[in-house]
Design a protein around this motif. Structure first.
Motif, PDB file in Angstrom:
ATOM      1  N   ASN B   2       3.339  -3.084  25.796  1.00  0.00           N
ATOM      2  CA  ASN B   2       3.677  -1.673  25.738  1.00  0.00           C
ATOM      3  C   ASN B   2       2.481  -0.834  26.167  1.00  0.00           C
ATOM      4  OD1 ASN B   2       1.945  -1.214  23.495  1.00  0.00           O
ATOM      5  ND2 ASN B   2       3.493  -2.119  22.178  1.00  0.00           N
ATOM      6  N   GLY B   3       2.694   0.453  26.084  1.00  0.00           N
ATOM      7  CA  GLY B   3       1.709   1.373  26.602  1.00  0.00           C
ATOM      8  C   GLY B   3       0.423   1.433  25.815  1.00  0.00           C
ATOM      9  N   ASN B   4       0.404   0.838  24.633  1.00  0.00           N
ATOM     10  CA  ASN B   4      -0.812   0.892  23.837  1.00  0.00           C
ATOM     11  C   ASN B   4      -1.907  -0.023  24.373  1.00  0.00           C
ATOM     12  OD1 ASN B   4       0.313   2.739  22.078  1.00  0.00           O
ATOM     13  ND2 ASN B   4       1.284   1.111  20.872  1.00  0.00           N
ATOM     14  N   ARG B  16      -5.419   8.451  29.916  1.00  0.00           N
ATOM     15  CA  ARG B  16      -5.055   9.733  29.296  1.00  0.00           C
ATOM     16  C   ARG B  16      -3.561  10.036  29.536  1.00  0.00           C
ATOM     17  NH1 ARG B  16      -4.951  13.631  25.868  1.00  0.00           N
ATOM     18  NH2 ARG B  16      -5.337  15.755  26.571  1.00  0.00           N
ATOM     19  N   SER B  17      -3.065   9.705  30.730  1.00  0.00           N
ATOM     20  CA  SER B  17      -1.644   9.924  31.050  1.00  0.00           C
ATOM     21  C   SER B  17      -0.744   9.126  30.114  1.00  0.00           C
ATOM     22  CB  SER B  17      -1.351   9.500  32.489  1.00  0.00           C
ATOM     23  OG  SER B  17      -2.107  10.241  33.376  1.00  0.00           O
ATOM     24  N   THR B  18      -1.081   7.843  29.951  1.00  0.00           N
ATOM     25  CA  THR B  18      -0.240   7.011  29.091  1.00  0.00           C
ATOM     26  C   THR B  18      -0.329   7.466  27.632  1.00  0.00           C
ATOM     27  OG1 THR B  18      -2.024   5.399  28.947  1.00  0.00           O
ATOM     28  CG2 THR B  18      -0.322   4.983  30.576  1.00  0.00           C
ATOM     29  N   LEU B  20      -0.721  10.578  26.720  1.00  0.00           N
ATOM     30  CA  LEU B  20       0.138  11.771  26.655  1.00  0.00           C
ATOM     31  C   LEU B  20       1.612  11.382  26.593  1.00  0.00           C
ATOM     32  CD1 LEU B  20      -1.658  14.103  29.230  1.00  0.00           C
ATOM     33  CD2 LEU B  20      -1.312  14.589  26.806  1.00  0.00           C
ATOM     34  N   LEU B  21       1.966  10.342  27.340  1.00  0.00           N
ATOM     35  CA  LEU B  21       3.359   9.870  27.299  1.00  0.00           C
ATOM     36  C   LEU B  21       3.692   9.337  25.903  1.00  0.00           C
ATOM     37  CD1 LEU B  21       3.564   8.110  30.779  1.00  0.00           C
ATOM     38  CD2 LEU B  21       4.957  10.044  30.045  1.00  0.00           C
ATOM     39  N   ASP B  22       2.751   8.615  25.310  1.00  0.00           N
ATOM     40  CA  ASP B  22       2.958   8.119  23.937  1.00  0.00           C
ATOM     41  C   ASP B  22       3.167   9.291  22.973  1.00  0.00           C
ATOM     42  OD1 ASP B  22       2.797   5.466  24.553  1.00  0.00           O
ATOM     43  OD2 ASP B  22       0.650   5.308  24.154  1.00  0.00           O
ATOM     44  N   SER B  24       4.309  12.198  23.669  1.00  0.00           N
ATOM     45  CA  SER B  24       5.565  12.915  23.924  1.00  0.00           C
ATOM     46  C   SER B  24       6.762  12.237  23.271  1.00  0.00           C
ATOM     47  CB  SER B  24       5.797  13.045  25.429  1.00  0.00           C
ATOM     48  OG  SER B  24       6.112  11.795  25.986  1.00  0.00           O
ATOM     49  N   VAL B  25       6.704  10.919  23.071  1.00  0.00           N
ATOM     50  CA  VAL B  25       7.852  10.252  22.438  1.00  0.00           C
ATOM     51  C   VAL B  25       7.708  10.191  20.914  1.00  0.00           C
ATOM     52  CG1 VAL B  25       8.380   8.833  24.443  1.00  0.00           C
ATOM     53  CG2 VAL B  25       6.892   7.918  22.681  1.00  0.00           C
ATOM     54  N   ARG B  26       6.523  10.544  20.435  1.00  0.00           N
ATOM     55  CA  ARG B  26       6.304  10.484  18.985  1.00  0.00           C
ATOM     56  C   ARG B  26       6.987  11.649  18.269  1.00  0.00           C
ATOM     57  NH1 ARG B  26       0.617  10.056  18.750  1.00  0.00           N
ATOM     58  NH2 ARG B  26       0.880   8.029  19.719  1.00  0.00           N
ATOM     59  N   LEU B  28       9.869  13.488  18.696  1.00  0.00           N
ATOM     60  CA  LEU B  28      11.231  13.839  19.115  1.00  0.00           C
ATOM     61  C   LEU B  28      11.936  14.581  17.985  1.00  0.00           C
ATOM     62  CD1 LEU B  28      12.390  10.583  20.931  1.00  0.00           C
ATOM     63  CD2 LEU B  28      11.885  12.780  21.983  1.00  0.00           C
TER      64      LEU B  28
END
Lengths: 200, 122
Positions: B2-4, B16-18, B20-22, B24-26, B28
């Motif tokens: 996963n992205g971590n 930093r992008s990944t 930020l994506l993490d 954004s899904v936290r 909801l």
């Protein structure tokens, strides 16, 4: 329990065994889907542009995944789920392209092949554009930059960089060659970097 | 997977992008989480096994017997209704009209014959 089993007929015993096996599998599936659903929604939202459409696509992908691949070994679930999701996103993109074809006459997007290869080269010493942006501003900039990417480039970026799949797995998920994955990713990184620089 | 798993050997802006994506899904909203939950439950419901339908075989047999009985009972009754209509069709052929025309054309002959018979009888 043995007494209960003794009073059951053969078909009932078989059914009970199936229920037991299925409930174990369902718990694992539930846990797996819980783990991927938010990121899947984010990917779908970036591709569809609306949360409602994204939720529909994710539900569709979940149903197709459970129906077709639930019996596969658990380690294969993540690539298989993303393969189904990628396929659904392609379908959605294709339908929308057909629906909005007339709009293409007025707003023609820049062709992927016109990117300058020199521009794509990354400078690893530079900290990069996003580090100079903070908080929600950076999030919005990234969101806009990702939405502006072509579908395949965005998928390559998200699967490789965010999901952490290797090139071979990403190629299987996207149903293309490893070379194509590398090309899509390289272009995605260049476009993202350029877009985020422009944002400043 | 996963992205971590942010790698140290890739540019910092990608990490930093990944991240930020993490983020954004936290966060909801509840409505979206509820709809995701419903979507998951809908998908999982497809996999639950259905109880074996043991009643299907007797029900099918009973239906088949009922249909057979209906056909057996209805068939003789239907035949008796259709049979009488066969007789008039057999009688009512094209000859009857021709015969009656011939009769009227030779009416005088039949009248004479009748008179002869009466004369003979008397």
């Amino acid at each position: 329990m043995a007494e209960i089993a003794g009073t059951m007929t053969g078909s009932q015993l078989e059914f009970a065994r199936r229920v037991d096996a299925t409930s174990t599998n369902q718990r694992a599936l539930d846990q797996f889907l819980r783990g991927v659903e938010r990121r899947a929604l984010r990917m779908a939202e970036l591709a569809c542009g609306s949360r409602d459409d994204a939720l529909d696509v994710v539900q569709d992908a979940m149903c197709a995944f459970v129906k077709n691949y639930a019996a596969k070994p658990e380690p294969d679930w993540a690539p298989l789920f993303h393969r189904v999701l990628d396929s659904r996103l392609n379908d959605f993109h294709r339908r929308r392209t057909v629906r909005n074809r007339w709009l293409a006459v007025f707003e023609r997007k820049e062709d992927d092949d016109t990117l300058d290869p020199i521009e794509q080269a990354q400078d690893l010493q530079d900290p990069g554009p996003l580090l100079r942006l903070a908080g929600s501003e950076a999030g919005k900039a990234l969101d806009a930059a990702l939405k502006a990417l072509p579908l395949r480039q965005r998928q390559a970026f998200l699967l490789r960089m965010w999901e952490g799949f290797d090139v071979a797995t990403t190629a299987r998920v996207m149903q293309c060659s490893e070379g194509s994955v590398k090309t899509h990713l390289s272009r995605a990184l260049a476009a993202l970097r350029r877009a985020l620089e422009d944002h400043q | 997977m996963n992205g971590n798993q942010h790698s140290n050997d890739r540019p910092a802006w990608i990490n930093r992008s990944t991240q930020l994506l993490d983020d954004s899904v936290r966060d909801l909203d509840a409505v979206t989480l509820s709809r995701l939950n419903r979507a998951r439950q809908t998908a999982l419901a497809q996999q639950r096994p259905h109880a074996p339908r043991v009643w299907l075989l007797p029900a099918g047999l009973a239906s088949a017997c009922a249909m057979l009985l209906a056909v057996v009972v209805w068939q003789p009754h239907h035949r008796s209704e259709t049979q009488p209509s066969a007789a008039p069709v057999a009688v009512d052929d094209g000859d009857s009209e021709e015969t009656s025309t011939e009769f009227y054309q030779n009416l005088e002959f039949y009248a004479w014959l009748d008179a002869q018979n009466k004369g003979g009888d008397g």
